[in-house]
Design a protein around this motif. Structure first.
Motif, PDB file in Angstrom:
ATOM      1  N   ALA A 357       0.834  -1.207   0.000  1.00  0.00           N
ATOM      2  CA  ALA A 357       0.000   0.000   0.000  1.00  0.00           C
ATOM      3  C   ALA A 357       0.863   1.249   0.000  1.00  0.00           C
ATOM      4  O   ALA A 357       1.999   1.248   0.485  1.00  0.00           O
ATOM      5  CB  ALA A 357      -0.916  -0.007   1.215  1.00  0.00           C
ATOM      6  N   GLY A 358       0.325   2.325  -0.549  1.00  0.00           N
ATOM      7  CA  GLY A 358       1.040   3.584  -0.573  1.00  0.00           C
ATOM      8  C   GLY A 358       0.866   4.385   0.696  1.00  0.00           C
ATOM      9  O   GLY A 358      -0.192   4.348   1.337  1.00  0.00           O
ATOM     10  N   ASN A 359       1.918   5.122   1.079  1.00  0.00           N
ATOM     11  CA  ASN A 359       1.863   6.051   2.204  1.00  0.00           C
ATOM     12  C   ASN A 359       1.793   7.478   1.684  1.00  0.00           C
ATOM     13  O   ASN A 359       2.121   7.763   0.526  1.00  0.00           O
ATOM     14  CB  ASN A 359       3.101   5.881   3.097  1.00  0.00           C
ATOM     15  CG  ASN A 359       3.166   4.514   3.747  1.00  0.00           C
ATOM     16  OD1 ASN A 359       2.157   3.973   4.172  1.00  0.00           O
ATOM     17  ND2 ASN A 359       4.372   3.953   3.821  1.00  0.00           N
ATOM     18  N   SER A 360       1.405   8.390   2.553  1.00  0.00           N
ATOM     19  CA  SER A 360       1.219   9.786   2.136  1.00  0.00           C
ATOM     20  C   SER A 360       2.517  10.465   1.719  1.00  0.00           C
ATOM     21  O   SER A 360       2.495  11.486   1.028  1.00  0.00           O
ATOM     22  CB  SER A 360       0.559  10.590   3.262  1.00  0.00           C
ATOM     23  OG  SER A 360       1.368  10.550   4.431  1.00  0.00           O
ATOM     24  N   ASP A 361       3.665   9.909   2.111  1.00  0.00           N
ATOM     25  CA  ASP A 361       4.945  10.498   1.712  1.00  0.00           C
ATOM     26  C   ASP A 361       5.513   9.849   0.457  1.00  0.00           C
ATOM     27  O   ASP A 361       6.666  10.090   0.090  1.00  0.00           O
ATOM     28  CB  ASP A 361       5.955  10.390   2.858  1.00  0.00           C
ATOM     29  CG  ASP A 361       6.225   8.946   3.277  1.00  0.00           C
ATOM     30  OD1 ASP A 361       5.575   8.031   2.723  1.00  0.00           O
ATOM     31  OD2 ASP A 361       7.077   8.749   4.168  1.00  0.00           O
ATOM     32  N   GLY A 362       4.699   9.009  -0.207  1.00  0.00           N
ATOM     33  CA  GLY A 362       5.154   8.373  -1.425  1.00  0.00           C
ATOM     34  C   GLY A 362       5.919   7.086  -1.214  1.00  0.00           C
ATOM     35  O   GLY A 362       6.373   6.472  -2.185  1.00  0.00           O
ATOM     36  N   THR A 363       6.068   6.647   0.024  1.00  0.00           N
ATOM     37  CA  THR A 363       6.726   5.374   0.305  1.00  0.00           C
ATOM     38  C   THR A 363       5.693   4.248   0.290  1.00  0.00           C
ATOM     39  O   THR A 363       4.489   4.492   0.138  1.00  0.00           O
ATOM     40  CB  THR A 363       7.439   5.411   1.660  1.00  0.00           C
ATOM     41  OG1 THR A 363       6.465   5.674   2.692  1.00  0.00           O
ATOM     42  CG2 THR A 363       8.505   6.508   1.678  1.00  0.00           C
ATOM     43  N   TYR A 573       6.285  15.054 -13.825  1.00  0.00           N
ATOM     44  CA  TYR A 573       6.546  14.379 -12.554  1.00  0.00           C
ATOM     45  C   TYR A 573       7.778  14.995 -11.911  1.00  0.00           C
ATOM     46  O   TYR A 573       8.634  15.609 -12.572  1.00  0.00           O
ATOM     47  CB  TYR A 573       6.758  12.877 -12.765  1.00  0.00           C
ATOM     48  CG  TYR A 573       7.627  12.541 -13.943  1.00  0.00           C
ATOM     49  CD1 TYR A 573       9.017  12.573 -13.849  1.00  0.00           C
ATOM     50  CD2 TYR A 573       7.064  12.211 -15.177  1.00  0.00           C
ATOM     51  CE1 TYR A 573       9.822  12.299 -14.932  1.00  0.00           C
ATOM     52  CE2 TYR A 573       7.865  11.923 -16.268  1.00  0.00           C
ATOM     53  CZ  TYR A 573       9.242  11.967 -16.149  1.00  0.00           C
ATOM     54  OH  TYR A 573      10.033  11.700 -17.225  1.00  0.00           O
ATOM     55  N   ALA A 574       7.865  14.840 -10.597  1.00  0.00           N
ATOM     56  CA  ALA A 574       8.992  15.372  -9.838  1.00  0.00           C
ATOM     57  C   ALA A 574      10.198  14.443  -9.972  1.00  0.00           C
ATOM     58  O   ALA A 574      10.071  13.297 -10.402  1.00  0.00           O
ATOM     59  CB  ALA A 574       8.591  15.507  -8.367  1.00  0.00           C
ATOM     60  N   PRO A 575      11.402  14.919  -9.611  1.00  0.00           N
ATOM     61  CA  PRO A 575      12.584  14.042  -9.624  1.00  0.00           C
ATOM     62  C   PRO A 575      12.348  12.809  -8.771  1.00  0.00           C
ATOM     63  O   PRO A 575      11.635  12.830  -7.774  1.00  0.00           O
ATOM     64  CB  PRO A 575      13.687  14.934  -9.045  1.00  0.00           C
ATOM     65  CG  PRO A 575      13.250  16.325  -9.359  1.00  0.00           C
ATOM     66  CD  PRO A 575      11.760  16.312  -9.232  1.00  0.00           C
ATOM     67  N   ARG A 576      12.991  11.729  -9.160  1.00  0.00           N
ATOM     68  CA  ARG A 576      12.744  10.455  -8.513  1.00  0.00           C
ATOM     69  C   ARG A 576      13.254  10.430  -7.071  1.00  0.00           C
ATOM     70  O   ARG A 576      14.215  11.128  -6.724  1.00  0.00           O
ATOM     71  CB  ARG A 576      13.381   9.315  -9.295  1.00  0.00           C
ATOM     72  CG  ARG A 576      14.907   9.282  -9.245  1.00  0.00           C
ATOM     73  CD  ARG A 576      15.441   8.093 -10.037  1.00  0.00           C
ATOM     74  NE  ARG A 576      16.876   7.890  -9.815  1.00  0.00           N
ATOM     75  CZ  ARG A 576      17.570   6.851 -10.275  1.00  0.00           C
ATOM     76  NH1 ARG A 576      16.949   5.918 -10.999  1.00  0.00           N
ATOM     77  NH2 ARG A 576      18.855   6.731 -10.016  1.00  0.00           N
ATOM     78  N   VAL A 577      12.603   9.583  -6.245  1.00  0.00           N
ATOM     79  CA  VAL A 577      12.979   9.377  -4.858  1.00  0.00           C
ATOM     80  C   VAL A 577      13.011   7.873  -4.615  1.00  0.00           C
ATOM     81  O   VAL A 577      12.062   7.155  -4.951  1.00  0.00           O
ATOM     82  CB  VAL A 577      11.984  10.044  -3.889  1.00  0.00           C
ATOM     83  CG1 VAL A 577      12.340   9.723  -2.450  1.00  0.00           C
ATOM     84  CG2 VAL A 577      11.935  11.549  -4.119  1.00  0.00           C
ATOM     85  N   GLN A 578      14.081   7.359  -4.008  1.00  0.00           N
ATOM     86  CA  GLN A 578      14.166   5.927  -3.741  1.00  0.00           C
ATOM     87  C   GLN A 578      13.224   5.553  -2.606  1.00  0.00           C
ATOM     88  O   GLN A 578      13.216   6.180  -1.551  1.00  0.00           O
ATOM     89  CB  GLN A 578      15.585   5.515  -3.383  1.00  0.00           C
ATOM     90  CG  GLN A 578      15.746   4.003  -3.238  1.00  0.00           C
ATOM     91  CD  GLN A 578      17.179   3.575  -2.995  1.00  0.00           C
ATOM     92  OE1 GLN A 578      18.108   4.355  -3.190  1.00  0.00           O
ATOM     93  NE2 GLN A 578      17.370   2.333  -2.555  1.00  0.00           N
ATOM     94  N   ILE A 579      12.435   4.508  -2.827  1.00  0.00           N
ATOM     95  CA  ILE A 579      11.472   4.079  -1.811  1.00  0.00           C
ATOM     96  C   ILE A 579      11.607   2.601  -1.474  1.00  0.00           C
ATOM     97  O   ILE A 579      10.798   2.058  -0.714  1.00  0.00           O
ATOM     98  CB  ILE A 579      10.023   4.370  -2.247  1.00  0.00           C
ATOM     99  CG1 ILE A 579       9.696   3.652  -3.558  1.00  0.00           C
ATOM    100  CG2 ILE A 579       9.787   5.866  -2.362  1.00  0.00           C
ATOM    101  CD1 ILE A 579       8.214   3.704  -3.925  1.00  0.00           C
ATOM    102  N   GLY A 580      12.615   1.930  -2.008  1.00  0.00           N
ATOM    103  CA  GLY A 580      12.770   0.514  -1.693  1.00  0.00           C
ATOM    104  C   GLY A 580      14.031  -0.052  -2.292  1.00  0.00           C
ATOM    105  O   GLY A 580      14.636   0.550  -3.184  1.00  0.00           O
ATOM    106  N   ASN A 581      14.423  -1.212  -1.804  1.00  0.00           N
ATOM    107  CA  ASN A 581      15.574  -1.917  -2.358  1.00  0.00           C
ATOM    108  C   ASN A 581      15.374  -3.417  -2.187  1.00  0.00           C
ATOM    109  O   ASN A 581      14.507  -3.854  -1.432  1.00  0.00           O
ATOM    110  CB  ASN A 581      16.876  -1.472  -1.677  1.00  0.00           C
ATOM    111  CG  ASN A 581      16.850  -1.705  -0.180  1.00  0.00           C
ATOM    112  OD1 ASN A 581      16.857  -2.834   0.301  1.00  0.00           O
ATOM    113  ND2 ASN A 581      16.810  -0.615   0.587  1.00  0.00           N
TER     114      ASN A 581
END
Length: 590
Positions: A357-363, A573-581
């Motif tokens: 599921a998605g979180n409000s901060d995009g994570t 879209y905004a610059p990418r942000v890492q949300i997982g590995n």
């Protein structure tokens, strides 16, 4: 439960009986059967193997068969256990089981509680006299670390009081993609009249460690043979206060839920009189001349798990005086998602389906297992809260989400089409032509893209299929190595746009026109060839705009990182942000 002594130190004759109180029948009632097809997605088994020889039946058994009993708990066509807790296992048995479970993704940890050469009270060699004897835990998922919990009690002279080393092997690993501690427990075996003090002290030490991990925000699972019945002091420190009791001790004082504490068929009379929903009781897990009792347990940290359910299996009488005891549970934050909720689905190498599921901060929130057997699907697409899938035969299936659990099951799917074995892409864009019914997009082997209009019956009208115009002069829809249906542009068309990535890594937007077609394409990115998978999570962060996700490849590894692109509602879209590995290569992500 076993009476043992070491050749290194004799402690006298140790009694076998734990008490004469009979608890329930030998097997679970029909109302409480934990069925592999319908049980919650987190699966566990605990088993006291009785070494190489079961004291209760006084018979040598075939080690290969004994090991089979353990290994089959992990069969993907059976119970599909994620973790196994073993007690009274010989080192050579552990090695054989570990060799068979390693290809299935399991990591094990063994601790010796008696050395090689130990004998039982009848002076019979334990583990054939050729290996040590102890306990083990096996976990499926990425291994992080391991430790052994010293649960022994000590006198004033600092010498251990127990005649056997009471030590619990523990593994920290990712249980269905969530960091978890898992420990196998085997507490002191003397009856309440002589062994309660030591056993209760051991349970307190175990519970203190569980609470330490729980307070640190790490879920804990404990499985094993506690050698005492549910209402006694040896279990009270583990049970949470929610579990009542028919004994003098009353509710538990710990932080855990036992898998079988909601099975009303085994409630003590006091629990029934008080109309409790949780009771310190449960089905039989052990049998000897003294009766049938529950002394094996699977405990779960209460704030991290829910829907716990336990079931004692029919006993293998030539193998052990214990039953294999199974339990299933769900992560406490897993359940059905709103049809418009953002998130990502993944199918792992075993065919298991997970939703993040998605979180409000995009994570992304923790993984929730929502299905089995998805590895044989050629294509999968999301249509709101429903999944559409094309199988190996080319049949199209619609899978509605279970309204209670959020899972997707073959028992509730309906057939929505056929003849799609040649499809190279399947998209569920919603209602493209404005008639109120969701449509389907299918790309064929020739690179043509077809729109199948939705029908009032929930199907698709193949006779009315419309071929979309080429992306640009001299091009084909087959030129896109990735093709997504995502509403990147919030406008009056209120229909999903198309986003394609070509062989050079350019990203193109095809804006939906609201009547089933698309405007000329526009370039919205470059360098996207770095991604091994692209996914459309919907509105991941809840700001009203659709977003994008990409999985890259980590050099010299078999997995990649996950990157979030926050949509702006206008096609950008905004610059990418890492949300997982650690997301494995080649696994479907959508």
């Amino acid at each position: 439960m076993r009476t043992l002594k070491s050749v290194m130190a004799l402690f006298g004759s140790l009694a076998l009986l734990l008490g004469m109180c009979v608890l329930g029948a030998a097997t679970a009632s029909a109302a409480d059967v934990v069925d592999p097809g319908t049980a919650p997605p987190l699966r566990f088994s605990t088993f006291n193997m009785c070494g190489h020889k079961c004291v209760a039946v006084d018979k040598l058994t075939d080690d290969a068969y004994r090991e089979d009993v353990v290994v089959r708990e992990t069969d993907l066509t059976g119970w599909k256990a994620d973790q196994i807790f073993l007690q009274e296992v010989c080192a050579y048995q552990y090695d054989a089981i570990a060799a068979r479970l390693q290809p299935r993704g399991f990591t094990g940890r063994y601790v010796a509680t008696l050395p090689k050469g130990a004998v039982d009270t009848d002076h019979h060699a334990i583990c054939l006299g050729t290996s040590s004897y102890g306990m083990a835990v096996f976990t499926k998922g990425a291994f992080v670390s391991g430790t052994d919990l010293d649960l022994n009690t000590y006198g004033a002279d600092s010498k251990r009081q127990e005649p056997e080393d009471i030590t619990s092997p523990c593994i920290q690993s990712y249980l269905q993609n969530r960091l978890t501690w898992s420990c196998s427990a085997h507490l002191y075996w003397e009856p309440e009249s002589s062994g309660a003090a030591l056993r209760n002290a051991e349970a307190l030490k175990l519970a203190a460690k569980v609470k330490q991990w729980d307070d640190a925000g790490v879920p804990v699972v404990v499985g094993g043979d506690f050698n005492t019945q549910p209402w006694n002091g040896g279990t009270q420190p583990l049970y949470s206060p929610a579990a009542g009791s028919g004994g003098a001790l009353g509710p538990g004082s710990g932080t855990m839920t036992e898998a079988d504490e909601t099975d009303a068929d085994f409630f003590q009379q006091k629990c029934k009189d008080l109309q409790l929903t949780h009771c310190r009781s449960g089905a039989t897990t052990y049998e000897d001349a003294g009766g049938k009792r529950k002394i094996d347990y699977l405990f779960f940290a209460s704030r991290f798990f829910k829907d716990e359910k336990g079931d004692s299996q029919p006993r293998e009488t030539t193998v052990s005086d214990h039953h294999v005891y199974r339990a299933a549970a769900t992560w406490s934050d897993c359940g059905p998602a709103a049809p418009t909720a953002g998130g990502v689905f993944r199918v792992d190498a075993t065919g298991a389906l997970f939703r993040y599921a998605g979180n409000s901060d995009g994570t992304l929130a923790g993984a929730c297992k929502t299905g089995f057997g998805w590895g044989n699907m050629r294509h999968i697409a999301r249509q709101g809260g429903t999944l559409l899938a094309v199988d190996q035969s080319g049949d199209l299936w619609r899978y509605p989400a279970d309204p209670v659990t959020g899972s997707y099951s073959g028992s509730t799917r309906t057939k929505a089409g056929s003849g799609l074995q040649g499809a190279t892409a399947l998209l569920a864009p919603g209602d493209l032509d404005g008639d109120g019914y969701p449509d389907l997009l299918v790309r064929d082997a020739a690179g043509d893209l077809w729109r199948y209009p939705g029908t009032a019956a929930g199907g698709y009208d193949s006779a009315a299929a419309v071929k979309a115009a080429a992306p640009a002069p001299g091009t084909s829809w087959g030129d896109y190595k990735a093709l997504l249906a995502v509403d990147l542009v919030r406008d009056s068309a209120n229909a999903a746009d198309l986003v394609g990535r070509d062989t050079t890594g350019l990203l193109w937007l095809h804006k939906a026109d609201g009547s089933g077609g698309y405007a000329p394409r526009a370039q919205i990115g470059n360098g996207w060839q770095t991604y091994t998978a692209l996914a459309t999570p919907g509105d991941l962060d809840g700001d009203g705009n659709a977003d994008l996700i990409g999985r890259d490849h980590v050099l010299d590894k078999s997995y990649g990182n996950l990157w979030f692109y926050k949509g702006d509602g206008t096609g950008g879209y905004a610059p990418r942000v890492q949300i997982g590995n650690g997301y494995p290569d080649d696994e479907p992500l959508f």
